[in-house]
Enzyme design. Structure first.
Site, PDB file in Angstrom:
ATOM      1  N   ASP A   1      27.418  -2.820  38.235  1.00 62.40           N
ATOM      2  CA  ASP A   1      27.830  -3.088  36.848  1.00 62.40           C
ATOM      3  C   ASP A   1      26.784  -3.895  36.079  1.00 62.40           C
ATOM      4  O   ASP A   1      26.962  -4.188  34.905  1.00 62.40           O
ATOM      5  CB  ASP A   1      29.213  -3.754  36.794  1.00 62.40           C
ATOM      6  CG  ASP A   1      29.302  -5.057  37.566  1.00 62.40           C
ATOM      7  OD1 ASP A   1      28.524  -5.234  38.521  1.00 62.40           O
ATOM      8  OD2 ASP A   1      30.151  -5.902  37.228  1.00 62.40           O
ATOM      9  N   HIS A   2      25.682  -4.222  36.750  1.00 62.16           N
ATOM     10  CA  HIS A   2      24.600  -4.945  36.061  1.00 62.16           C
ATOM     11  C   HIS A   2      23.289  -4.160  35.999  1.00 62.16           C
ATOM     12  O   HIS A   2      22.355  -4.576  35.331  1.00 62.16           O
ATOM     13  CB  HIS A   2      24.352  -6.311  36.718  1.00 62.16           C
ATOM     14  CG  HIS A   2      25.492  -7.245  36.495  1.00 62.16           C
ATOM     15  ND1 HIS A   2      25.435  -8.296  35.616  1.00 62.16           N
ATOM     16  CD2 HIS A   2      26.748  -7.250  37.009  1.00 62.16           C
ATOM     17  CE1 HIS A   2      26.612  -8.924  35.611  1.00 62.16           C
ATOM     18  NE2 HIS A   2      27.415  -8.303  36.446  1.00 62.16           N
TER      19      HIS A   2
ATOM     20  N   HIS B   1      26.247 -16.154  44.020  1.00 62.79           N
ATOM     21  CA  HIS B   1      27.064 -14.941  43.993  1.00 62.79           C
ATOM     22  C   HIS B   1      27.037 -14.303  45.379  1.00 62.79           C
ATOM     23  O   HIS B   1      26.442 -14.855  46.293  1.00 62.79           O
ATOM     24  CB  HIS B   1      26.492 -14.021  42.896  1.00 62.79           C
ATOM     25  CG  HIS B   1      27.389 -12.896  42.490  1.00 62.79           C
ATOM     26  ND1 HIS B   1      28.747 -13.019  42.379  1.00 62.79           N
ATOM     27  CD2 HIS B   1      27.104 -11.595  42.158  1.00 62.79           C
ATOM     28  CE1 HIS B   1      29.257 -11.864  42.005  1.00 62.79           C
ATOM     29  NE2 HIS B   1      28.286 -10.987  41.873  1.00 62.79           N
TER      30      HIS B   1
ATOM     31  N   HIS C   1      32.194 -11.180  31.006  1.00 62.33           N
ATOM     32  CA  HIS C   1      32.375 -10.619  32.355  1.00 62.33           C
ATOM     33  C   HIS C   1      33.840 -10.701  32.791  1.00 62.33           C
ATOM     34  O   HIS C   1      34.166 -11.075  33.918  1.00 62.33           O
ATOM     35  CB  HIS C   1      31.462 -11.324  33.374  1.00 62.33           C
ATOM     36  CG  HIS C   1      31.215 -10.495  34.613  1.00 62.33           C
ATOM     37  ND1 HIS C   1      31.952 -10.649  35.770  1.00 62.33           N
ATOM     38  CD2 HIS C   1      30.348  -9.497  34.865  1.00 62.33           C
ATOM     39  CE1 HIS C   1      31.525  -9.791  36.683  1.00 62.33           C
ATOM     40  NE2 HIS C   1      30.558  -9.076  36.149  1.00 62.33           N
TER      41      HIS C   1
HETATM   42 ZN   LIG Z   1      28.168  -9.112  40.675  1.00 63.21          ZN
END
Ligand SMILES: [Zn+2]
Length: 301
Positions: A64-65, A140, A268
């Site tokens: 998604d990035h 993360h 986000h």
């Molecule tokens: Zn992520």
């Protein structure tokens, strides 16, 4: 400094919720930050000129990035791009993109440079005479960096009236603009501050997505004009943050408050929430100046 949000939702794209991508305009540059699926369509929708994008910053290799990056790179090729393109992202990004190009027997007709990142402490990855970009190491599930865009101060401006009054020779004016103290006609030293105006205050933008609550970033981003901080969840789902390494709106606000930033922008969001105003409300219990990212929203600072 202008920021355009192209997408600010987590995980799966839908017709109305686009994954992460944004464009920052600063000191004549147009930086693309993250490139989720569909970014090139969003760029067209919000009329961002493709040719102005020369630097793309990818925070991490979750789809998604960055799933929009191969598509954007090949569209640049089809549009006949000739200008250099620089991509900054985690180690492995070059291999991933080049494999896709190779399988399709595609060669870019423009110079494509990858700047692969693997440091776990902040580093300057781009710099010119007007600004710098440093990584903000994040916490993360995979190796992730935020990015800190910082303007450099302009030169001090000559105060012609003050210089005249103090009887300073014209031939010194260039030296004054460069920051030097100079002598008046009697030989007395005049401090530079007495004959110049302060340059406008510099601006900065800290982009932090994705991350668990990560107070280590606070000293680095202290006093930032704007902080974009992910808030995937609300506090009622705090238990999900531990496994997924994401933050709540409240945690984002605590970072904003401790770092004394000017404005906090949240984004986000998890798809489970219908009402995004709940994010603002939760954050504002800790930090007053909160704004919500929305697809297509433009901010000027
Ligand atoms: Zn992520």
């Amino acid at each position: 400094m202008n920021l355009t949000i192209l997408g600010c939702h987590s995980a799966t794209p839908t017709a109305s919720a686009h994954p992460t991508a944004q464009v920052l305009e600063m000191k004549g540059h147009l930086f693309l930050i993250d490139c989720g699926e569909g970014t090139q369509v969003q760029l067209r929708k919000y009329k961002v000129k493709f040719s102005r994008i020369k630097h793309i910053f990818i925070s991490h290799l979750h789809g998604d990035h960055f799933f929009g990056l191969p598509g954007l790179i090949s569209t640049f090729l089809l549009l006949g791009r000739e200008a250099e393109l620089h991509v900054y992202g985690p180690k492995g990004i070059k291999e991933a993109i080049l494999l896709l190009l190779k399988l399709g027997k595609t060669y870019t007709n423009y110079p494509l440079y990858f700047h692969e990142l693997e440091e776990t402490s902040p580093q300057i990855i781009f710099e010119d005479d007007k600004l710098s970009v440093e990584t903000i190491p994040l916490a993360h599930r995979v190796y992730t960096n935020g990015f800190f865009f910082k303007e450099k101060p302009d030169e001090r401006k000559l105060n012609v009236e003050a210089a005249r009054k103090l009887n300073i020779d014209l031939s010194y004016y260039n030296k004054i603009k460069q920051g030097f103290d100079v002598e008046d006609k009697t030989g007395k030293l005049i401090p530079n501050n007495d004959i110049t105006f302060d340059p406008p205050p510099t601006k900065s933008y800290a982009y932090c997505s994705d991350t668990a609550y990560n107070p280590e970033m606070i000293p680095q981003i202290e006093g930032a004009t704007v902080l974009y901080h992910e808030s995937t969840f609300l506090e009622e789902h705090h238990h999900l943050c531990e496994k997924t390494k994401h933050s709540t709106a409240k945690e984002a606000a605590v970072i904003a408050k401790k770092a004394k930033v000017g404005t906090l922008i949240l984004g986000h969001y998890s798809g489970r929430y219908g009402n995004l105003e709940l994010f603002r409300k939760e954050a504002q219990e800790v930090f007053e100046n909160v704004d919500l990212a929305e697809d297509g929203k433009r901010f000027s600072f």
